[in-house]
Design an enzyme around this catalytic site. Structure first.
Site, PDB file in Angstrom:
ATOM      1  CB  ILE A   1      -2.287  14.126  26.714  1.00 21.48           C
ATOM      2  CG1 ILE A   1      -3.562  13.859  25.886  1.00 21.48           C
ATOM      3  CG2 ILE A   1      -1.753  12.849  27.346  1.00 21.48           C
ATOM      4  CD1 ILE A   1      -4.817  13.551  26.693  1.00 21.48           C
TER       5      ILE A   1
ATOM      6  N   GLY B   1     -14.259  16.706  26.411  1.00 21.85           N
ATOM      7  CA  GLY B   1     -13.553  16.833  27.680  1.00 21.85           C
ATOM      8  C   GLY B   1     -14.457  16.335  28.791  1.00 21.85           C
TER       9      GLY B   1
ATOM     10  CD  GLU C   1      -7.309  13.237  37.950  1.00 21.39           C
ATOM     11  OE1 GLU C   1      -7.929  12.558  38.786  1.00 21.39           O
ATOM     12  OE2 GLU C   1      -6.075  13.353  37.906  1.00 21.39           O
TER      13      GLU C   1
ATOM     14  NE  ARG D   1     -13.535  12.790  38.940  1.00 22.91           N
ATOM     15  CZ  ARG D   1     -14.456  12.251  38.170  1.00 22.91           C
ATOM     16  NH1 ARG D   1     -15.357  11.419  38.686  1.00 22.91           N
ATOM     17  NH2 ARG D   1     -14.508  12.547  36.893  1.00 22.91           N
TER      18      ARG D   1
ATOM     19  CD  GLU E   1     -11.323  11.789  21.337  1.00 23.57           C
ATOM     20  OE1 GLU E   1     -12.249  12.240  20.617  1.00 23.57           O
ATOM     21  OE2 GLU E   1     -11.007  10.596  21.391  1.00 23.57           O
TER      22      GLU E   1
HETATM   23  C1  LIG Z   1      -3.774  21.269  33.169  1.00 25.26           C
HETATM   24  C2  LIG Z   1      -4.643  20.198  32.592  1.00 25.26           C
HETATM   25  C3  LIG Z   1      -4.200  18.873  32.561  1.00 25.26           C
HETATM   26  C4  LIG Z   1      -4.988  17.879  31.984  1.00 25.26           C
HETATM   27  N1  LIG Z   1      -4.506  16.596  31.909  1.00 25.26           N
HETATM   28  C5  LIG Z   1      -5.242  15.649  31.282  1.00 25.26           C
HETATM   29  C6  LIG Z   1      -4.716  14.325  31.097  1.00 25.26           C
HETATM   30  O1  LIG Z   1      -3.606  14.002  31.532  1.00 25.26           O
HETATM   31  N2  LIG Z   1      -5.470  13.416  30.417  1.00 25.26           N
HETATM   32  C7  LIG Z   1      -6.688  13.726  29.920  1.00 25.26           C
HETATM   33  O2  LIG Z   1      -7.310  12.858  29.312  1.00 25.26           O
HETATM   34  N3  LIG Z   1      -7.225  14.959  30.075  1.00 25.26           N
HETATM   35  C8  LIG Z   1      -6.522  15.927  30.730  1.00 25.26           C
HETATM   36  N4  LIG Z   1      -7.032  17.206  30.880  1.00 25.26           N
HETATM   37  C9  LIG Z   1      -8.318  17.521  30.275  1.00 25.26           C
HETATM   38  C10 LIG Z   1      -9.409  17.779  31.299  1.00 25.26           C
HETATM   39  O3  LIG Z   1      -9.813  16.586  31.902  1.00 25.26           O
HETATM   40  C11 LIG Z   1     -10.539  18.533  30.574  1.00 25.26           C
HETATM   41  O4  LIG Z   1     -10.044  19.847  30.298  1.00 25.26           O
HETATM   42  C12 LIG Z   1     -11.793  18.599  31.420  1.00 25.26           C
HETATM   43  O5  LIG Z   1     -12.401  17.334  31.498  1.00 25.26           O
HETATM   44  C13 LIG Z   1     -12.803  19.596  30.860  1.00 25.26           C
HETATM   45  O6  LIG Z   1     -13.010  19.371  29.499  1.00 25.26           O
HETATM   46  P1  LIG Z   1     -12.955  20.609  28.464  1.00 25.26           P
HETATM   47  O7  LIG Z   1     -11.693  21.348  28.721  1.00 25.26           O
HETATM   48  O8  LIG Z   1     -13.197  20.076  27.113  1.00 25.26           O
HETATM   49  O9  LIG Z   1     -14.127  21.565  28.901  1.00 25.26           O
HETATM   50  P2  LIG Z   1     -15.671  21.407  28.459  1.00 25.26           P
HETATM   51  O10 LIG Z   1     -16.097  19.999  28.560  1.00 25.26           O
HETATM   52  O11 LIG Z   1     -15.845  22.138  27.179  1.00 25.26           O
HETATM   53  O12 LIG Z   1     -16.366  22.230  29.620  1.00 25.26           O
HETATM   54  C14 LIG Z   1     -16.320  23.673  29.642  1.00 25.26           C
HETATM   55  C15 LIG Z   1     -17.089  24.131  30.867  1.00 25.26           C
HETATM   56  O13 LIG Z   1     -18.439  23.694  30.770  1.00 25.26           O
HETATM   57  C16 LIG Z   1     -18.793  23.040  31.973  1.00 25.26           C
HETATM   58  N5  LIG Z   1     -19.781  21.998  31.727  1.00 25.26           N
HETATM   59  C17 LIG Z   1     -19.617  20.863  31.024  1.00 25.26           C
HETATM   60  N6  LIG Z   1     -20.741  20.127  31.069  1.00 25.26           N
HETATM   61  C18 LIG Z   1     -21.635  20.811  31.810  1.00 25.26           C
HETATM   62  C19 LIG Z   1     -22.964  20.571  32.244  1.00 25.26           C
HETATM   63  N7  LIG Z   1     -23.609  19.453  31.899  1.00 25.26           N
HETATM   64  N8  LIG Z   1     -23.581  21.530  32.981  1.00 25.26           N
HETATM   65  C20 LIG Z   1     -22.942  22.671  33.335  1.00 25.26           C
HETATM   66  N9  LIG Z   1     -21.659  22.945  32.969  1.00 25.26           N
HETATM   67  C21 LIG Z   1     -21.022  22.026  32.229  1.00 25.26           C
HETATM   68  C22 LIG Z   1     -17.507  22.455  32.487  1.00 25.26           C
HETATM   69  O14 LIG Z   1     -17.589  22.142  33.851  1.00 25.26           O
HETATM   70  C23 LIG Z   1     -16.541  23.566  32.182  1.00 25.26           C
HETATM   71  O15 LIG Z   1     -16.608  24.531  33.196  1.00 25.26           O
HETATM   72  C24 LIG Z   1      -6.259  18.208  31.462  1.00 25.26           C
HETATM   73  C25 LIG Z   1      -6.709  19.534  31.522  1.00 25.26           C
HETATM   74  C26 LIG Z   1      -5.921  20.517  32.065  1.00 25.26           C
HETATM   75  C27 LIG Z   1      -6.434  21.946  32.098  1.00 25.26           C
END
Ligand SMILES: Cc1cc2nc3c(=O)[nH]c(=O)nc-3n(C[C@H](O)[C@H](O)[C@H](O)COP(=O)(O)OP(=O)(O)OC[C@H]3O[C@@H](n4cnc5c(N)ncnc54)[C@H](O)[C@@H]3O)c2cc1C
Length: 402
Positions: free
Chosen positions: A171, A145, A376, A255, A141
Site C-alpha cells: 500500500i 494482487g 495498477e 491507468r 493483499e
Molecule cells: C511499488 C508498488 C506500489 C503499489 N501500490 C499499491 C497501492 O497503493 N495499492 C494497492 O492496492 N496495491 C498496490 N501495489 C500492488 C500491485 O497492484 C500488485 O503488486 C500487482 O497488482 C501485482 O500483484 P502481485 O504483486 O500479487 O503479483 P501476482 O498477482 O502474484 O503476479 C505475479 C506475476 O504473475 C503474472 N500473472 C498474474 N496473473 C496472470 C495470468 N492470468 N497470466 C499470466 N501471468 C499472470 C503477473 O502479471 C505478475 O507478472 C503496489 C505494488 C508496487 C510494486
C-alpha cells in the site's frame, strides 16, 4: 550527473501541438515545467528520508495549486484526464517521487470523488487537494494482487456500522496516509460482486501499519492490518457490493496516467542520452555521430511518440466522451511502461559505465520505471484485459455458427 535544467533543452515538446490538446493544456505543461525546474530536485531519496520528502512534495504541490489537477474540488465534474497525464509526465521527468506524491493524492481520493456521498466529499476532498490529508488506496493483499476478486479482508455489519478484519499489503503511502480507501468483502455475492469500499481514517482503532517495504526506488510503501476495526455506516463508499466496480472505475482514469508517468521517465532518459551522446567522444568522434547510436536514438524517440499517442488518445477519449476507456487505458499503460523500460535501458547503454553509477539520472530512472510495469495491473493483466475487449467486441462470424 545532470540536473533537469542541464537537459531541458533536449526535450521534444512538439506533441503539445497534437489535436488532443487545448490551449489550457499547453499552458499547464509550460507553467508546471517551469515550476518543476525551481521546486523539484531529484536528490537520492532513501528509506529514511522518503516520508518527509513525500510530505514536502504534497505540501508544495498543494500550495502551488497543482493538486487541483489530481483531485477535483468537492462537487466539481470529473477530472480532466489530459491535464492529469500532462502533470504526471512533467513531474516524473523531474523526479519520480514528485509524481508519486501528486498521483497518490488523486488515486487515493478518486473513489470518493467518483462515488462518495456529499458528506464524504466535503470531509476529504478539500483537505486532500490542499495537502492537509494524505490519501491511500488499499486494494492488494498478499495472496490477491492480480486476482483482485479473491481478496479476503472482510467487513461485517455490526450495529450501525461495519467491523473490518484483514491485511492489505503493497500500500503506497502506508505510514504517512491520513486515510485509506479500503476494499473489503461484504458478501453480497461470490467473487468480485461481493466487495465494498470504505474510507477508513488512519487513526481508527484497529488500523495499524505492521510493516514497511523498502523498494528499489524508495517511496512510502507498506502493509496495513485491520483488527476488529470498527467504522460507521457512512464510511461505506457507493452501495454495498459495488467495491469492484469502484476500484475498476478508478483505475480506468488512473491507468492511462501511469503510462504518462512512464512517458516522463522515458523523455528524461532520451534527453539525458542526447546530451551525453553529443558530449562524449569515443574513437575520435562524438557518440552522436556514430550511426549505431543514431539508430538507438531513433528507436527511443519513436517508442516515446507511439506511447504518447496511446496515452493521450486514452485521456482525450475519456475527457470527451466520459465513457469507460478500459481498452484504451490498458493499451496506454501496457505500451508506455514497456516502451519506457526499453528506452531507459538504451539510455543506460549510451552512458556506458556512468549509466550504472548511483546518482546518475539514468540509473535513477532505471530503478524508477520498474514498478510501473507491475502496479495498477501488471503488463500481463493489461494484455488479458485488452484481449478480453478485442474478443468481446468482435462481431460473430458465419464460420463460428453465431
Ligand atoms: C511499488 C508498488 C506500489 C503499489 N501500490 C499499491 C497501492 O497503493 N495499492 C494497492 O492496492 N496495491 C498496490 N501495489 C500492488 C500491485 O497492484 C500488485 O503488486 C500487482 O497488482 C501485482 O500483484 P502481485 O504483486 O500479487 O503479483 P501476482 O498477482 O502474484 O503476479 C505475479 C506475476 O504473475 C503474472 N500473472 C498474474 N496473473 C496472470 C495470468 N492470468 N497470466 C499470466 N501471468 C499472470 C503477473 O502479471 C505478475 O507478472 C503496489 C505494488 C508496487 C510494486
Amino acid at each position: 550527473m545532470s540536473a533537469l535544467a542541464d537537459v531541458t533543452g533536449a526535450f521534444d515538446r512538439s506533441f503539445h501541438a497534437w489535436p488532443f490538446f487545448e490551449a489550457r493544456h499547453r499552458s499547464l505543461a509550460r507553467s508546471l515545467e517551469a515550476w518543476t525546474l525551481r521546486h523539484v530536485v531529484a536528490v537520492g531519496h532513501t528509506e529514511a528520508s522518503v516520508d518527509s520528502a513525500t510530505r514536502g512534495y504534497v505540501r508544495a504541490l498543494a500550495d502551488a495549486g497543482w493538486l487541483a489537477h489530481a483531485v477535483p474540488a468537492d462537487g466539481e465534474a470529473a477530472l480532466d484526464v489530459r491535464s492529469l497525464c500532462l502533470a504526471r509526465e512533467t513531474l516524473a521527468a523531474a523526479d519520480g517521487l514528485a509524481d508519486f506524491a501528486f498521483a497518490m493524492q488523486g488515486l487515493g481520493s478518486a473513489p470518493i470523488s467518483l462515488f462518495g456521498t456529499p458528506r464524504q466529499g466535503q470531509a476529504y476532498l478539500p483537505a486532500v487537494r490542499a495537502g492537509r490529508k494524505i490519501a491511500a488506496f488499499a486494494l492488494s493483499e498478499a495472496a490477491s494482487g492480480s486476482d483482485v476478486a479473491s481478496i479476503t479482508t472482510a467487513a461485517r455489519r455490526e450495529g450501525n456500522g461495519f467491523v473490518i478484519d484483514g491485511e492489505k499489503t503493497w500500500i503506497s503511502n502506508a505510514g504517512i496516509a491520513d486515510f485509506y480507501v479500503v476494499f473489503a468483502r461484504t458478501g453480497e455475492a461470490a467473487g468480485a460482486r461481493g466487495l465494498s469500499a470504505f474510507v477508513v481514517d488512519a487513526n481508527t482503532l484497529g488500523c495499524t501499519v505492521t510493516q514497511r517495504l523498502p523498494i528499489i526506488a524508495p517511496h512510502p510503501l507498506g502493509t496495513v492490518r485491520f483488527t476488529s476495526c470498527r467504522v460507521d455506516a457512512d464510511s461505506l463508499i457507493g452501495a454495498p457490493g459495488e467495491g469492484f466496480k469502484i476500484a475498476m472505475a478508478t483505475l480506468d482514469v488512473f491507468r492511462a496516467s501511469v503510462g504518462a508517468a512512464a512517458l516522463g521517465f522515458a523523455r528524461r532518459a532520451l534527453a539525458e542520452a542526447v546530451v551525453h551522446a553529443r558530449a562524449r567522444v569515443v574513437f575520435g568522434q562524438p557518440l552522436a555521430a556514430l550511426q549505431m547510436t543514431q539508430g538507438k536514438l531513433a528507436d527511443m524517440a519513436t517508442a516515446i511518440d507511439a506511447a504518447a499517442l496511446l496515452v493521450y488518445r486514452a485521456a482525450w477519449t475519456k475527457d470527451t466522451t466520459g465513457a469507460r476507456v478500459t481498452r484504451e487505458a490498458s493499451m496506454a499503460k501496457l505500451f508506455a511502461t514497456e516502451a519506457a523500460q526499453q528506452v531507459i535501458d538504451e539510455a543506460v547503454q549510451i552512458f556506458g559505465g556512468h549509466g550504472v553509477v548511483s546518482g546518475n539520472a539514468v540509473e535513477r530512472l532505471y530503478r524508477e520505471i520498474r514498478a510501473l510495469r507491475i502496479y495498477e495491473g501488471a503488463s500481463e493483466i493489461q494484455r488479458l484485459i485488452i484481449a478480453g475487449q478485442v474478443l468481446a467486441n468482435a462481431a460473430p462470424t458465419a464460420s463460428n455458427g453465431e
